[in-house]
Design an enzyme around this catalytic site. Structure first.
Site, PDB file in Angstrom:
ATOM      1  N   SER A 160       0.607  -1.252   0.139  1.00  0.00           N
ATOM      2  CA  SER A 160       0.047  -0.090   0.130  1.00  0.00           C
ATOM      3  C   SER A 160       0.776   1.242  -0.037  1.00  0.00           C
ATOM      4  O   SER A 160       0.467   2.232  -0.653  1.00  0.00           O
ATOM      5  CB  SER A 160      -0.949  -0.033   1.187  1.00  0.00           C
ATOM      6  OG  SER A 160      -1.984  -1.195   1.117  1.00  0.00           O
TER       7      SER A 160
ATOM      8  N   HIS B 106       0.670   4.696   4.177  1.00  0.00           N
ATOM      9  CA  HIS B 106      -0.192   5.319   3.531  1.00  0.00           C
ATOM     10  C   HIS B 106      -0.047   6.640   3.041  1.00  0.00           C
ATOM     11  O   HIS B 106       0.157   7.248   1.773  1.00  0.00           O
ATOM     12  CB  HIS B 106      -1.598   5.111   3.818  1.00  0.00           C
ATOM     13  CG  HIS B 106      -2.238   3.984   3.494  1.00  0.00           C
ATOM     14  ND1 HIS B 106      -3.444   3.682   3.285  1.00  0.00           N
ATOM     15  CD2 HIS B 106      -1.792   2.578   3.355  1.00  0.00           C
ATOM     16  CE1 HIS B 106      -3.833   2.374   3.035  1.00  0.00           C
ATOM     17  NE2 HIS B 106      -2.665   1.775   3.076  1.00  0.00           N
TER      18      HIS B 106
END
Length: 263
Positions: A132, A183
């Site tokens: 991610s 993230h």
């Protein structure tokens, strides 16, 4: 720009880095989980997981490879599907624009920086895995394109990627068990690294070339009688189905999280 209409063969040929990353995701995910499901009949899956997961205490003890190995590992099915779909849909234009070598370097560097941020901010016993951070880095590069390099991205694609990035950031803070550090810092690392890796980048154009008819067409009102409706080969339709599935998964995930919050 993000509409994938290639066949499986042409996608593999045109975007070998993205294709290889997705294959690595799937193979390692299957290997780890099949080892557990078969009670060790398929060996080494537990070893791959234990040595590859990003465990901050182990990194502090000197196991620095754990800053990069989590980029390739996933444990949950939804996790590996979403990250792999995101790569298939959004990474190919970047691979073409900046070249294979620069793309793999910046991809791994974004994942590394996201994991370094997780190490310093996540606490000593924090553990994590998944691509991610690097995927959000891809979004960060597109944010830079929208801001400074509009010559490399069309307006429709810019609007789409902006909406998806904002949506993904919001979901980062609403969804449980998410590595928020990876993230957010992955997104920022992509944005900050973009000007260095976009030098001499060429615009990406997904153009289908059609062969001109040899003769001037003649109207025939009965030309469709007795003919079956044309359908593209499954290899060309599969990327579109993947895109639909990606959108459906996002919507389902949002609805599920909303239900947890309000009911």
């Amino acid at each position: 720009m993000f509409i994938r209409n290639e066949s499986f063969y042409s996608f593999r040929k045109n975007y070998p880095v993205v294709f290889s990353l997705v294959i690595i995701h799937i193979v390692l995910f299957a290997w780890i989980n099949l080892t557990s499901l078969t009670n060790g009949l398929i060996p080494f899956g537990d070893t791959i997981f234990q040595l590859g997961v990003g465990f901050n205490a182990a990194i502090a003890a000197g196991e620095l490879w754990r800053l990069i190995t989590p980029v390739f590992l996933h444990q949950g099915l939804t996790h590996v599907i979403l990250n792999s779909f995101a790569l298939v849909l959004f990474a190919p234009p970047l691979e073409k624009m900046i070249g294979r070598s620069r793309f793999i370097i910046v991809y791994l560097l974004m994942g590394l920086l996201a994991n370094v941020a997780t190490f310093y901010l996540g606490g000593l016993y924090y553990s994590h895995l998944g691509a991610s951070g690097a995927v959000f880095g891809v979004f960060g590069i597109y944010m830079y394109l929208i801001w400074k390099r509009k010559d490399l991205i069309d307006a429709a694609s810019a609007q789409l990627i902006l909406i998806l990035t904002l949506f993904s950031v919001v979901m980062t803070f609403l969804s449980p068990n998410i590595n928020v550090y990876a993230h957010i810092f992955g997104l920022f690392s992509g944005f900050l690294l973009a000007p260095f890796f976009l030098r001499n980048a060429v615009p990406f154009f997904s153009v289908q070339h059609y062969k001109a008819p040899a003769e001037e067409p003649v109207f025939n009102p009965n030309r469709w009688k007795g003919r079956r409706r044309f359908r593209a080969p499954i290899g060309q339709r599969l990327p579109r189905w993947i895109g639909y599935a990606f959108v459906v998964l996002i919507v389902v995930g949002l609805l599920a999280r909303a239900a947890e919050l309000f009911f």
